[in-house]
Design an enzyme around this catalytic site. Sequence first.
Site, PDB file in Angstrom:
ATOM      1  N   ASP A 110       0.865  -1.181   0.000  1.00  0.00           N
ATOM      2  CA  ASP A 110       0.000   0.000   0.000  1.00  0.00           C
ATOM      3  C   ASP A 110       0.903   1.232   0.000  1.00  0.00           C
ATOM      4  OD1 ASP A 110      -2.226   1.594   0.220  1.00  0.00           O
ATOM      5  OD2 ASP A 110      -2.649   1.123   2.293  1.00  0.00           O
ATOM      6  N   PHE A 160     -10.233  -0.428  -0.090  1.00  0.00           N
ATOM      7  CA  PHE A 160      -9.918  -1.290   1.046  1.00  0.00           C
ATOM      8  C   PHE A 160     -10.496  -2.680   0.815  1.00  0.00           C
ATOM      9  CE2 PHE A 160      -9.805  -3.017   5.292  1.00  0.00           C
ATOM     10  CZ  PHE A 160      -8.545  -2.604   5.706  1.00  0.00           C
ATOM     11  N   ASP A 167      -7.571  -8.302   6.608  1.00  0.00           N
ATOM     12  CA  ASP A 167      -8.630  -8.102   7.599  1.00  0.00           C
ATOM     13  C   ASP A 167      -9.126  -6.674   7.638  1.00  0.00           C
ATOM     14  OD1 ASP A 167      -6.225  -6.978   8.787  1.00  0.00           O
ATOM     15  OD2 ASP A 167      -7.418  -6.835  10.617  1.00  0.00           O
TER      16      ASP A 167
HETATM   17  P1  IMP Z   1       1.793  -0.323   3.830  1.00  0.00           P
HETATM   18  O1  IMP Z   1       2.795  -0.323   4.948  1.00  0.00           O
HETATM   19  O2  IMP Z   1       1.027   0.981   3.776  1.00  0.00           O
HETATM   20  O3  IMP Z   1       2.366  -0.703   2.478  1.00  0.00           O
HETATM   21  O4  IMP Z   1       0.670  -1.342   4.208  1.00  0.00           O
HETATM   22  C1  IMP Z   1       0.883  -2.660   4.180  1.00  0.00           C
HETATM   23  C2  IMP Z   1       0.054  -3.364   5.216  1.00  0.00           C
HETATM   24  O5  IMP Z   1      -1.185  -2.695   5.480  1.00  0.00           O
HETATM   25  C3  IMP Z   1      -0.314  -4.705   4.678  1.00  0.00           C
HETATM   26  O6  IMP Z   1       0.599  -5.653   5.156  1.00  0.00           O
HETATM   27  C4  IMP Z   1      -1.713  -4.927   5.197  1.00  0.00           C
HETATM   28  O7  IMP Z   1      -1.662  -5.655   6.398  1.00  0.00           O
HETATM   29  C5  IMP Z   1      -2.283  -3.577   5.474  1.00  0.00           C
HETATM   30  N1  IMP Z   1      -3.236  -3.154   4.413  1.00  0.00           N
HETATM   31  C6  IMP Z   1      -3.024  -2.233   3.447  1.00  0.00           C
HETATM   32  N2  IMP Z   1      -4.093  -2.108   2.643  1.00  0.00           N
HETATM   33  C7  IMP Z   1      -5.013  -2.974   3.110  1.00  0.00           C
HETATM   34  C8  IMP Z   1      -6.353  -3.341   2.673  1.00  0.00           C
HETATM   35  O8  IMP Z   1      -6.912  -2.840   1.685  1.00  0.00           O
HETATM   36  N3  IMP Z   1      -6.977  -4.287   3.433  1.00  0.00           N
HETATM   37  C9  IMP Z   1      -6.412  -4.877   4.523  1.00  0.00           C
HETATM   38  N4  IMP Z   1      -5.163  -4.586   4.943  1.00  0.00           N
HETATM   39  C10 IMP Z   1      -4.469  -3.638   4.249  1.00  0.00           C
END
Ligand code: IMP
Length: 192
Positions: A110, A160, A167
């Site tokens: 993300d 999302f 989750d």
């Molecule tokens: P980042 O650090 O922003 O890249 O986010 C990564 C983490 O956020 C992932 O390992 C997920 O656990 C959580 N995450 C990001 N987007 C979503 C989503 O759409 N649904 C559920 N979990 C998410």
Amino acid sequence: MNRPVTQESRESEIGNLLLSEQLIRQRVEALAADIRTAYSPGPFTILGLLNGSLLFTADLLRELPPETEVVFWRVKSYEGTISTGNPEGLEAEGGEFAGRRVLVVDDILDSGCTLRAVEKRLRDLGARAIEYCVLLSKQRPRSPGAPVPRWIGFEIPDQFVVGYGLDYEGRYRGLRSIRVLAEEKMSMERFP
Ligand code: IMP
Ligand code: MG
């Protein structure tokens, strides 16, 4: 008379279908075949990030050579549908990574904050070569310095999603499909 509730109709209440169980299975098999080739001959270590990559890592692992080592780290950076931008728990995680080739497996990319923090921790522990495999990649800008995964299962819109390990407030990880979480589920009281 009670009619059996199908998996699809049960899961459809959670939100619209994005990726079906069958599509996920086919893509995971293809990713595993590519990873097998890239890491042959071994050894290498899979580092799965919990909780989100639980199912994805387990399914990949079943398609990889029996010698493949697996380690899990627990990382958390989401509150509801919002990233805190600050992954927690990494300082407590460790393992035998010195001189190892490591493939980090996560559910979704993300902002990229999580993988960036994991990379730093792995470098501190002496990992030799680090690659990334994420099942999903959201189409959105990344944080500066976010690693670029070598393997991506699916590019998805910036929405999302839940299911297959992902989750919302601890729920829906066990869905076989991946769904865009319905608005009404987001605003629902935690313990109605
Ligand atoms: P980042 O650090 O922003 O890249 O986010 C990564 C983490 O956020 C992932 O390992 C997920 O656990 C959580 N995450 C990001 N987007 C979503 C989503 O759409 N649904 C559920 N979990 C998410
Ligand atoms: Mg996660």
